[in-house]
Structure formats: structure tokens, C-alpha cells
Design an enzyme around this catalytic site. Structure first.
Site, PDB file in Angstrom:
ATOM      1  N   ASP A  71       0.842  -1.206   0.000  1.00  0.00           N
ATOM      2  CA  ASP A  71       0.000   0.000   0.000  1.00  0.00           C
ATOM      3  C   ASP A  71       0.878   1.258   0.000  1.00  0.00           C
ATOM      4  O   ASP A  71       0.372   2.377  -0.078  1.00  0.00           O
ATOM      5  CB  ASP A  71      -1.006  -0.015   1.158  1.00  0.00           C
ATOM      6  CG  ASP A  71      -0.353   0.011   2.523  1.00  0.00           C
ATOM      7  OD1 ASP A  71       0.887  -0.080   2.608  1.00  0.00           O
ATOM      8  OD2 ASP A  71      -1.093   0.111   3.536  1.00  0.00           O
ATOM      9  N   SER A  72       2.202   1.058   0.031  1.00  0.00           N
ATOM     10  CA  SER A  72       3.133   2.177  -0.179  1.00  0.00           C
ATOM     11  C   SER A  72       2.881   2.821  -1.545  1.00  0.00           C
ATOM     12  O   SER A  72       3.337   3.937  -1.798  1.00  0.00           O
ATOM     13  CB  SER A  72       4.585   1.694  -0.091  1.00  0.00           C
ATOM     14  OG  SER A  72       4.788   0.557  -0.909  1.00  0.00           O
ATOM     15  N   ASP A 110      -1.095  -6.371  -0.332  1.00  0.00           N
ATOM     16  CA  ASP A 110      -1.122  -5.705   0.978  1.00  0.00           C
ATOM     17  C   ASP A 110      -2.550  -5.260   1.298  1.00  0.00           C
ATOM     18  O   ASP A 110      -3.157  -4.517   0.512  1.00  0.00           O
ATOM     19  CB  ASP A 110      -0.208  -4.477   0.877  1.00  0.00           C
ATOM     20  CG  ASP A 110       0.396  -4.085   2.195  1.00  0.00           C
ATOM     21  OD1 ASP A 110       0.151  -4.769   3.205  1.00  0.00           O
ATOM     22  OD2 ASP A 110       1.156  -3.101   2.200  1.00  0.00           O
ATOM     23  N   LYS A 140      -0.838  -9.614   2.862  1.00  0.00           N
ATOM     24  CA  LYS A 140      -0.082  -9.128   4.024  1.00  0.00           C
ATOM     25  C   LYS A 140      -0.984  -8.205   4.812  1.00  0.00           C
ATOM     26  O   LYS A 140      -1.776  -7.463   4.228  1.00  0.00           O
ATOM     27  CB  LYS A 140       1.173  -8.370   3.580  1.00  0.00           C
ATOM     28  CG  LYS A 140       1.944  -7.765   4.754  1.00  0.00           C
ATOM     29  CD  LYS A 140       3.250  -7.155   4.329  1.00  0.00           C
ATOM     30  CE  LYS A 140       3.161  -5.715   3.892  1.00  0.00           C
ATOM     31  NZ  LYS A 140       2.620  -4.782   4.893  1.00  0.00           N
ATOM     32  N   GLU A 142      -1.004  -5.599   8.513  1.00  0.00           N
ATOM     33  CA  GLU A 142      -0.244  -5.023   9.621  1.00  0.00           C
ATOM     34  C   GLU A 142      -0.919  -5.336  10.956  1.00  0.00           C
ATOM     35  O   GLU A 142      -2.140  -5.255  11.078  1.00  0.00           O
ATOM     36  CB  GLU A 142      -0.169  -3.491   9.458  1.00  0.00           C
ATOM     37  CG  GLU A 142       0.630  -3.055   8.252  1.00  0.00           C
ATOM     38  CD  GLU A 142       0.756  -1.536   8.137  1.00  0.00           C
ATOM     39  OE1 GLU A 142       0.451  -0.806   9.112  1.00  0.00           O
ATOM     40  OE2 GLU A 142       1.163  -1.079   7.055  1.00  0.00           O
ATOM     41  N   GLU A 209       9.469  -4.329  10.497  1.00  0.00           N
ATOM     42  CA  GLU A 209       9.821  -2.998   9.962  1.00  0.00           C
ATOM     43  C   GLU A 209      10.283  -2.069  11.076  1.00  0.00           C
ATOM     44  O   GLU A 209       9.641  -1.969  12.143  1.00  0.00           O
ATOM     45  CB  GLU A 209       8.610  -2.378   9.233  1.00  0.00           C
ATOM     46  CG  GLU A 209       8.943  -0.974   8.721  1.00  0.00           C
ATOM     47  CD  GLU A 209       8.006  -0.423   7.663  1.00  0.00           C
ATOM     48  OE1 GLU A 209       7.008  -1.080   7.319  1.00  0.00           O
ATOM     49  OE2 GLU A 209       8.302   0.694   7.177  1.00  0.00           O
TER      50      GLU A 209
HETATM   51  O1  KIV Z   1       3.527  -1.120   1.671  1.00  0.00           O
HETATM   52  C1  KIV Z   1       4.695  -1.496   1.648  1.00  0.00           C
HETATM   53  O2  KIV Z   1       5.441  -1.262   0.691  1.00  0.00           O
HETATM   54  C2  KIV Z   1       5.186  -2.255   2.787  1.00  0.00           C
HETATM   55  C3  KIV Z   1       6.650  -2.589   2.815  1.00  0.00           C
HETATM   56  C4  KIV Z   1       7.477  -1.409   2.990  1.00  0.00           C
HETATM   57  C5  KIV Z   1       6.950  -3.651   3.797  1.00  0.00           C
HETATM   58  O3  KIV Z   1       4.442  -2.579   3.656  1.00  0.00           O
END
Ligand code: KIV
Length: 312
Positions: A71-72, A110, A140, A142, A209
Site C-alpha cells: 500500500d506504499s 497488501d 499481508k 499489519e 519494519e
Molecule cells: O507497503 C509497503 O510497501 C510495505 C513494505 C514497505 C513492507 O508494507
């Protein structure tokens, strides 16, 4: 020998085998069991983010074991200052593109902010979309102790989960900014307990992280799933970086944990500047990039297919 390690050995032996369909060497897809086997063998896992098919193809061919559709993308693709506004629909759109560009790497989608916290039903529905619509092989999410029950429920329906503890970008406001976590003995214990909870809930791997290196080393030694570090030192079982960071596409950002392997932004700007200047000077297109003149007579043969090419 551990069964997971045996399975991975068989995979390595059959990878790129000349008997693959069409006689063309097909890279073997990295699988969830093969990640575990890599940890057992002490083979480091290379993970990197990807957001579109072209980058996915480049990173896949470079040897990335896992591609994270992070989600970056909210920050590096959409220009936001946090990941919070990113939606499930946007994530799935990018996931589909990455999955199309990937042949070998395991694709992880994510789960964005508030897409799994409301109820087990919401979490299962959204996690499922990443696989059925997005083409990902895992999701993934969090969170540590607070996310363990959700992870258990998602894993129970056959969806592999990668956990994420330590610095949690989706909790940026609660953390008071993007700050290293686990720096005091008590805070380190909390991160350790989060990692244990994620592993016990059935996650297949876990991102660590923004935590001190010795804490990441302890977690990596204690839990039996692979740890993938970002800003967590060298002792993790693997590493992940945002592809825009490692390729030098984020010129104003230089966090300590990022190593820039290239300066794509500078290269791209120089190339685009040259293009603009050549257009203005009338130097592009040259004869080499043009199709000549209209022929006065009908051609006797059919033009070769694909001589024009896609226009994108
Ligand atoms: O969203 C993302 O890119 C991430 C990574 C930096 C682990 O969660």
C-alpha cells in the site's frame, strides 16, 4: 531431512528443466512451502515492492523471490503523504497488473487501512478478493497480538498470510510519525510478543519494519517462519525494499535503511529532456523512426505483420 527442505530441493531440480512445456525453460514459481524451506536452508529471501506489470517483469527477471504489491503505492504512485487513503479496489487493480508481469516470484497483496479490522467477514471477503480478483498468492496485513485472530481466520480458509510488526505505516498517527519501534526493553518485548502471536496464528512469513537489529535477530531465531526485514538489520531471513527507493525514483527521500542501487529518476529526466529537445529541434523522428512515403503502386506482397507495433 525436513519435508519442507526436501520439497524445495525437488523444486530446484525441476526448475528451468528443458522438458518444460514447449521446450522453453519455465522458471518455477516460488511457493509458500519453499519460503519456509529457504529459512531452514539459511537461504536469504529477496522481496521487493511492485505496482505494475512492467516493473514486475523487471524485478521478477532480476530474481526477486517475492513481489509485494504494497500500500506504499499510495505514497510513491499516488503522491499521498501516507498509505491511509488507499482502497481495496485500488490495491486489487495494481495486484492484477503485477500478477500479469510475474512468472516466478510469489505475489503478495497488501491489505490496506481498515480493510480487515471491522469483522472477520470483512477480512475474509477482502483477503479472498486479492487472490480471486488480484491474482496474488498471499496477503499481508499489519498488526501483532491485535491482528492474530484475524490472521487465524484468513489462514483457516486457505489464504496464506504475511504478517507485519514493528513500525506500522497504517498506524502512523498513533505512533506519532514514522518512528523506529522497540527501542526500550519494554517496547522490544511488545514487538517480540506481536511477532510470536503472528507466527502462532499461522502466518507464513512476517515483515519486521523499523526495529533495532538485535531485536530482529532475536525474533528471527525464535520464530519458525521467515522474517523479512525493512530497517531491521541484516539478521532477518530476508529483506524487502520499496522498488522506487532502491531504484532511485524517490529523489527527495533518503531514509537511512534504504540503499539506492541506481538513480532512475535522474536517468529518466535526462532521457526525457533529450527527447523534448530533439522534438523542438525537429531531430525526432528521424528517417529511422518513420514509415517513408506513400507508394504510387499497390504493393505485390502483404506487409509483414507487426511492422507498426503497439502504440501503447
Ligand atoms: O507497503 C509497503 O510497501 C510495505 C513494505 C514497505 C513492507 O508494507
Amino acid at each position: 531431512m525436513d519435508p519442507a527442505a526436501t520439497e524445495a530441493t525437488v523444486q530446484t531440480m525441476t526448475a528451468n528443466h528443458p522438458d518444460s512445456p514447449g521446450g522453453i525453460a519455465q522458471p518455477r514459481r516460488v511457493t509458500i512451502p519453499s519460503l519456509r524451506a529457504m529459512k531452514l536452508r539459511g537461504e536469504r529471501i529477496a522481496m521487493v515492492t511492485a505496482y505494475d506489470a512492467t516493473f514486475a517483469r523487471m524485478l521478477d527477471e532480476a530474481g526477486a523471490d517475492m513481489l509485494l504489491v504494497g500500500d506504499s503505492l499510495g505514497m510513491v504512485v499516488q503522491g499521498l503523504d501516507s498509505t491511509l487513503p488507499v482502497t481495496v479496489d485500488e490495491m486489487i487493480y495494481h495486484c492484477r497488473a503485477v500478477a500479469r508481469g510475474t512468472r516466478r516470484a510469489l505475489v503478495v497483496g497488501d491489505m490496506p487501512f481498515m480493510s480487515f479490522q471491522l469483522s472477520a467477514e470483512q477480512a475474509l471477503k477482502n483477503a479472498g478478493r486479492f487472490l480471486s480478483e488480484g491474482g496474488a498468492q498471499a496477503v499481508k496485513l499489519e498488526g501483532g497480538l491485535d491482528a492474530a485472530e484475524t490472521i487465524r481466520r484468513i489462514v483457516a480458509v486457505g489464504i496464506p498470510v504475511v504478517g507485519h510488526v514493528g513500525l506500522l505505516p497504517q498506524s502512523v498517527h498513533a505512533m506519532g510519525g514514522f518512528r523506529v519501534q522497540g527501542k526500550t526493553a519494554r517496547a522490544a518485548q511488545a514487538v517480540l510478543e506481536d511477532a510470536r502471536a503472528v507466527a502462532e496464528a499461522g502466518a507464513s512469513a512476517i515483515v519486521l519494519e523499523g526495529i533495532p537489529s538485535d531485536l530482529a535477530e532475536r525474533i528471527s531465531a525464535e520464530i519458525d517462519i521467515p522474517t523479512i526485514g525493512i530497517g531491521a538489520g541484516a539478521a532477518c531471513d530476508g529483506q524487502v525494499l520499496v522498488c522506487y527507493d532502491l531504484l532511485g525514483l524517490t529523489p527527495s527521500l533518503r531514509p537511512k535503511f534504504v540503499k539506492r542501487y541506481a538513480e532512475f529518476f535522474d536517468l529518466g529526466r535526462a532521457a526525457a529532456r533529450q527527447y523534448c529537445e530533439e522534438v523542438k529541434r525537429g531531430e525526432f523522428p528521424s528517417e529511422a523512426h518513420a514509415f517513408g512515403n506513400v507508394q504510387l503502386e499497390e504493393p505485390s506482397s502483404v506487409p509483414a505483420p507487426g511492422s507498426y507495433g503497439p502504440t501503447h
